[in-house]
Structures are given as structure tokens and as C-alpha cells.
Design a protein around this motif. Sequence first.
Motif, PDB file in Angstrom:
ATOM      1  N   GLN A 160     -54.877 -11.162 -67.981  1.00 37.27           N
ATOM      2  CA  GLN A 160     -54.147 -11.616 -66.806  1.00 37.27           C
ATOM      3  C   GLN A 160     -54.994 -11.488 -65.539  1.00 37.27           C
ATOM      4  O   GLN A 160     -54.934 -12.339 -64.650  1.00 37.27           O
ATOM      5  N   LEU A 271     -47.904 -16.900 -70.448  1.00 37.49           N
ATOM      6  CA  LEU A 271     -48.996 -17.298 -69.565  1.00 37.49           C
ATOM      7  C   LEU A 271     -48.690 -18.583 -68.802  1.00 37.49           C
ATOM      8  O   LEU A 271     -49.196 -18.780 -67.702  1.00 37.49           O
ATOM      9  N   CYS A 272     -47.863 -19.453 -69.382  1.00 35.39           N
ATOM     10  CA  CYS A 272     -47.598 -20.739 -68.732  1.00 35.39           C
ATOM     11  C   CYS A 272     -46.839 -20.562 -67.425  1.00 35.39           C
ATOM     12  O   CYS A 272     -47.151 -21.215 -66.426  1.00 35.39           O
ATOM     13  N   ALA A 273     -45.827 -19.684 -67.442  1.00 33.36           N
ATOM     14  CA  ALA A 273     -45.028 -19.489 -66.229  1.00 33.36           C
ATOM     15  C   ALA A 273     -45.858 -18.949 -65.075  1.00 33.36           C
ATOM     16  O   ALA A 273     -45.767 -19.468 -63.953  1.00 33.36           O
ATOM     17  N   VAL A 275     -49.042 -19.333 -64.556  1.00 36.78           N
ATOM     18  CA  VAL A 275     -49.935 -20.410 -64.115  1.00 36.78           C
ATOM     19  C   VAL A 275     -49.165 -21.409 -63.264  1.00 36.78           C
ATOM     20  O   VAL A 275     -49.641 -21.840 -62.197  1.00 36.78           O
ATOM     21  N   ARG A 276     -47.969 -21.763 -63.723  1.00 37.49           N
ATOM     22  CA  ARG A 276     -47.153 -22.714 -62.951  1.00 37.49           C
ATOM     23  C   ARG A 276     -46.793 -22.149 -61.580  1.00 37.49           C
ATOM     24  O   ARG A 276     -46.902 -22.838 -60.561  1.00 37.49           O
TER      25      ARG A 276
END
Length: 563
Positions: A160, A271-273, A275-276
Motif C-alpha cells: 500500500q 486495492l481498487c477502491a 486507487v479510485r
Amino acid sequence: MSADILGTLRNHGLDLSCIAAHWTAGYDVVKNVNEFQPNFATVGFVVSYVVVVLCFPILLGLALYAVWSLAKLGPARKTFSTILIVGFGVPLYPILAFLTLAIFWIILGVATLGLAVALPMFCAAILIIQLRGELSVFVDHQREMNQEDELVVEDITFVQLFFGIVMGCLSFCTFGVLAMALTLLKSPLVLGSCVVHGVRHSLPAFTESGNWCPLVFLVWCFAFVGGCIVVILGILVSMLVKLVAAGLWPAYVFTGWLRIMGGRRRNDVGLCAPVRESLKAGYQVLWASDLLTNACITMRFDLLKQSCEEFGQMVVGLRSDLSPECRAVACLPAVTIGLLHGWEITAESLARQLCVPKLSVTDAWDSFAREMKRVGREALDTGVLTEDFVLSVPPELIIGLPARVLLDTVERSSGPDIVLASGLRLTEAFRPKTDFGKMVWREMQTAMAVRASADLPHDARTALCGALLAGGGDPEELPQGLAAAVQAFESMGPPWKEPCDGIYRALIAVSLECSRQSIFKSKLEEVLQALTKDDPAEALLASEPDSCSDDDSSSSESEPASP
């Protein structure tokens, strides 16, 4: 000996000749700047001496006019005085003026030089002492937290951390560059708007200056040039700040640092959240740049100050977005970072201000919601309210239901402390210190003082409860039972009318201010909708979204609000 020392330092990688060369280069830059910028003491002496010499004929004429205006002196004495003034004044005036102004400007120049040397040292010392004191308090607080048995230390993984740095760099190269370009494109408009704003607010000085208008105009010219330079430098500084913010804020959001300041990072977002949300954070910098420059262009400097304050609250986790009046200035659409929830931010903020665990704040909201459900169900069962009226979620009920519950809070409290239904006690020292919190505390204290001084009979209290539940609505638009209660309150006579009016005004003011808070209003609408269900308790629980689950807790936390 000195050669040995220099050789030792050089062997350890410290070349004093290189340091001396850099020092000489810096000194040359400062010297060139001083040569380019005139010495203020010299300029001041020359200008003041020229002005004093040019004023000599006027001063001489005024002096002679005063002498020849004396009523008690004859022509001979007036002639003698004129000869003395002209004979000694003409040769001595330039010399005395030169020496006096030279002494004045030398003292002023030395004092200014001493101030330029001593003031930075003094400010640096004060800053270090202040920071050291604040750091000591912070370290002591952290040590106390480390001694707690239930302290949960949260951290991020190195993966992270790596992605946070990557997202920061990407945002720096994209949103940061766009924010700088946008600021540069709008800089002429910002400069022109600031100039217009300054000229408009400085025009009254000319009309009020009277005979001093030429001098005021001269000072205004210097202030105008200096103000333009300050605005230009401010634009350059803002460009650099936006560039840095575009790199820090997305990384700050991605790694979940907001949990330290007041929020709580979801542990299961993957990880997607992040990054968004990090991309949203980068866009927020661009959006903030558009908002701040538009505030300057439209000369809404009050919104500029308010936006800066609200941005600071967003950074420390006290709010999730800006107020509507600030968002209206921006041309770009606003986005809200979704890793944090407004209820969680509110709970953490209140818990810090009250010096209680966050669970106490959530319990306070749960108890407040239960009290509103209880009062609402009793009103439905007795016919004071109808299901159709409740289902319409009228503004009167959004104001009236909390006001009616606050009456129970007033009667439960004793002294200056406010005791909530959950047992949480708000004191003068430990209470919300925001403008909203101060207003609620002041009105609640007023209602408590009036209620303590009046032993209301049952009929008067019943009428007061009905009037509060109506929320100031028109009796013609209320259910029949509620309208009858309002009419009973309005027809109440002395001696109970005056104290009931005082309690009514204070509690309605508190409830009205609460209804303006979007978080409180949305939760209250859920409570009202739950009142018409067969099982209101289950309906209310079903309407509440699951809160963030901690690593060491399997039960979800209720979402709080400030009663």
C-alpha cells in the motif's frame, strides 16, 4: 595545525573550499540584489531633504506673515525681526535641515538594520519554543494512548505504501500540472479582480482626505504597486502549493492517513477502491484550484476564506466535503471521497471534543433515536399523529420530533450539565466547541434554566409537548389531534404561558438548527419512516447501513449524530 584539520575534514568528504565557494556565490547574489534595490535610508534622506529645501520659501513667507500680523509690535520691531529671520534663517536653514535629517535617517537605518538581523532570530526562537511545547503535549498524549490496554495500532502494508507513492507521483504529473496551468491561465483575471477590489475599497480614502489628497494619492500609488507585486507572488506561491498538494493529497487518501486524524480506513476495501478514491483526491486538487481562483475572480473573498477553512477540516477528517455555498463557486463538478463516512467523521470528532470513547457517542445517537421512536409511537397510538402525516416526512415533524425529545433531555438534566438518555454527560469543559455546538449549548441552558424555575402542571406540560411536536406548523395543515394540542398551547394563560414560551423558543431553535444539518436530517427521515412499520425497531435497524468493521470486532457500530 590548521592544515591538519583541513586535511582531516577533506578526507571525510567535507571540502571547506567548496563550502566557501558556495558561500561566496550566495553573497554575490545578495550583493547584486542590494545594488539593484536602492538603499531606503539614502533615498529617504535625499527625498526628505529636497522636500524640506523646496518648502523653505513657503515656510519663510508664513513666518514673515505671522510677524507682520502681530498687533502689539510697531513697524520698527517688525522690520528688525524680519532682518533677523532672513539673515539667519536663509543660511542656517539648509545646514540645520541637513544635519537633522541626516541624524534621523542614520538612526532609522541602523534601527531597521538591527531589526532585520534580530527579528528573524527572535521569530525563529519563538517558533522553536512554541513547536517544542506543542510537541511535548503531543508526545505526552501519545504516551498515554500507548499505555491503554485496548489500543489498536493500525498500519498499512509496504505494498500500500508503494502504490500510495505511485499514485502521488501520477497525480503530481497530471492533476498537479493541470492545476498549475489552470491557475496560470486565470492569473490575469485574478490579478485584475484583485486590483478592482482594492481600488474600489480604497476610493473612500480620497474623498475623506480633504486637503491631504495629493499626499494620499502618492501613498496610494506605492500601495498599488506593492499590492500588485504581492498578488503576483501569491499566484506563483499558489501554483507551487497546488502542485505539491496534487502529489500529497492522493497519497494521503490512498494510504488511509485520515484514520489518524479522525476517520477510519476500511480494512476490506482491497486495492481498487483506494486507487479510485486516490484519483478522486487528485481531481479534488484541480477542482479546489478552480474554486479558489473563481472566488478571487468573482471577488467573493469571504467564500475564499471559508473554503480554506473547510479544506483544513477535510484534511483532519472533520468533514467529507465542502458546504453548498462554497461548491457553487466552482465551474467543475464536485466529488466526495468515499473511503470515509460523514457519520464516522462526526463520531470521531465529537468523541475527541468530549474526551469519551467513540462508542459513547454512538450510544448517545442510538438512545436519541430510540427516544424519538418512542415519542412518535406514543403520538401515533394516541391519535396525535397519523401514519399518512408521518409518511409524508413533513418539515414540521422533522423539527418537532427532536424538539419534543429535547424536552425530556432538559427535564432529565440538573445544573449546568446536560445528561443524555444514554447517560452521557455534557459539561462546560467537555462539550462541542463548534459554532453549532455553542448555539445548542446556549439554547439548552436557557431552556433548562426556565424549566427549573417553573413547576409546570400536567395540563401545561401536555400542551407544551404538543406544541413542540408540531414544530411550529400551521394548525390547519396538522392532524386533528396535533392541531388541538397547538391550540391548547396558544390559549394557555398566565402564569404558565411565559415559561412555556421560553422553553418552546429555545428547543425549537435547537431543533431547527439540527434540521439544517444534512446528516441529522437524513437519519431523522429514516426514523420517521421506521415509525409506520410493524416492528419499528427492526425497520430502523434494517434502514441503517453496516458500518466499518474493525479487525478485532465482529459487531457493526451504529452511525452517530450529535443530539
